[in-house]
Design an enzyme around this catalytic site. Structure first.
Site, PDB file in Angstrom:
ATOM      1  CE  LYS A  39       5.930 -27.286   1.394  1.00 11.01           C
ATOM      2  NZ  LYS A  39       4.730 -26.830   2.114  1.00 11.01           N
TER       3      LYS A  39
ATOM      4  CD  GLU B 184       2.341 -20.399   8.493  1.00 12.92           C
ATOM      5  OE1 GLU B 184       2.558 -21.614   8.653  1.00 12.92           O
ATOM      6  OE2 GLU B 184       2.932 -19.713   7.625  1.00 12.92           O
TER       7      GLU B 184
END
Length: 449
Positions: free
Chosen positions: A201, A251
């Site tokens: 990824k 986040e």
């Protein structure tokens, strides 16, 4: 008053070995008021979803570190500085703090000349609010000067005129870097590297640069973000006057109080539906998406792997849930841990950054691919920004949904996680969706609308 304060703000005192931090309760006042008093100086703002806020301005000492070991050296500098402070005022006052952040990596970043790769400041004046009280802190050479500065600061706060209606600049020119065609090719190259087993990824980012007819006021933008994104952390980092990095991020990278750590995995995104029924369908599609679940799992696994070196006990939710914001929803897995006795918040940040939510898997190969494909340096985008107190408690968030304002140039950043079955067109639209919070906050429309 402003002129008198200004003479006490630039740089460090010539023989400041044991500075005094004087903290007392004061009458409630809007954090923006303190930031207006500090106009033209280094300024900082921090707001947690709980409503706890910190507003600060001025510089007693600025700590700047460069290089790959910037986390280690900044930890040592900050801890040494905070340990020297003498505290005066109310006995139950909160501990002194330093505020700042790190760059995404240690490369020189064009446009980020007002920020060091690791840059933290002990501010001159700090206003803190929580559910119980409002506190005003000042730092000076001795208690006599601190006492005078505290009263002068209170007087200045209550003399600031009430602001009028905010005006927002108009767009004169917009540049997307990369453009859509180049972006699609970037994503295809990344997918090729994934299928060749170079990486599993990688997160690719793009920018939207907007030149306006007048400088952007970050305080006006923050006021709008406060109204719409109450579930996010709001931040303003302006260590160099006129170079403001701000945003509203959902986040958390590391929230440490005592030995307890809170962090999260946040990866996998989809827009909100136009109707309640469409919104439910979008949420179900995200939860059922193999691509998004795989992207999210990479983040969870990486965080847990790093925490095994830092914590004695780790608790992770077994399945992701939804974190919903006004324009987007994410897969979200909360993680808590009990840190080992010798582990500090700085250690956690150094270990976790960058998570696969903003970097990739495996980390070093993904970062090399980011450097190869992205046509810009990220600066502080997607990096840790936060606040740490003298007791070692603090919070760092990941600086996404963010923008850099320098004069009349505004640069917005957005990224997307790329895995083997990513669609370049969908990722283009997803990153465009992530620009919206800042564009709306600044009150401008661009081709990303």
């Amino acid at each position: 008053m402003q002129e008198h304060l200004s003479t006490r703000q630039s740089g460090r005192f010539p023989s400041l070995n044991t500075p005094v931090v004087l903290t007392r309760r004061c009458a409630p006042v809007a954090p923006e008021t303190l930031l207006r008093v500090g106009q033209g100086h280094a300024r900082f703002f921090w707001q947690a979803p709980t409503g706890h806020t910190v507003a600060a301005f001025g510089v007693v000492q600025r700590m700047q570190v460069r290089g790959a070991d910037r986390f280690v050296h900044m930890a040592a500098a900050a801890e040494q500085l905070l340990a020297t402070l003498r505290r005066a005022g109310d006995a139950d006052a909160p501990a002194p703090v330093v505020l700042g952040g790190f760059a995404f990596d240690d490369r020189q970043a064009y446009g980020w000349e007002g920020f060091a790769p690791a840059d933290f400041i002990l501010p001159r004046v700090v206003l803190r609010t929580d559910a119980h009280a409002t506190w005003l802190s000042v730092v000076a050479e001795d208690e006599t000067r601190a006492e005078a500065l505290w009263h002068e600061s209170v007087d200045a706060l209550y003399r600031v005129p009430t602001g009028g209606v905010a005006t927002f600049p108009r767009v004169q020119r917009e540049t997307r870097q990369p453009d859509e065609q180049t972006w699609r090719e970037m994503v295809r190259q990344a997918i090729g590297s994934i299928r060749a087993d170079v990486v599993q990824k990688v997160v690719l980012a793009r920018t939207c640069r907007v030149e306006t007819d007048a400088p952007v006021d970050p305080l006006a933008a923050l006021a709008r973000l406060q109204q719409r994104y109450r579930g996010c952390f709001l931040f303003l980092m302006e260590p160099t006057p006129g170079h403001a990095f701000f945003g509203a991020t959902p986040e958390i990278l590391a929230d440490v109080h005592g030995s307890t750590l809170r962090t999260m995995a946040l990866a996998g995104s989809i827009g909100r539906g136009a109707t309640p029924q469409a919104d439910v369908a979008q949420a179900a599609a995200l939860l059922d998406s193999p691509k998004d679940r795989r992207e999210h799992a990479f983040v969870v696994e990486a965080i847990l792997t790093h925490l095994r070196y830092l914590a004695d006990e780790i608790t992770c939710a077994p399945e992701p849930t939804l974190l919903r914001l006004p324009n987007i929803q994410h897969l979200h897995t909360p993680i808590t841990a009990t840190l080992k006795s010798d582990v500090r918040i700085w250690d956690v940040v150094a270990q976790l950054h960058p998570t696969p939510a903003v970097g990739g898997v495996p980390r070093e190969r993904a970062l090399a691919l980011i450097h190869e494909l992205e046509p810009f340096s990220r600066g502080w985008y997607a990096a840790p920004v936060g606040i740490v107190d003298a007791a070692g408690n603090g919070t760092f968030v990941v600086a996404i949904r963010s923008a850099l304002a320098v004069g009349r140039m505004l640069t917005l950043y957005a990224g997307a996680g790329i895995v083997a079955d990513s669609d370049p067109v969908r990722e283009w639209h997803e990153t465009g969706l992530k620009f919206r919070p800042l564009l709306d906050a600044i009150g401008i429309r661009t081709n990303e609308a």
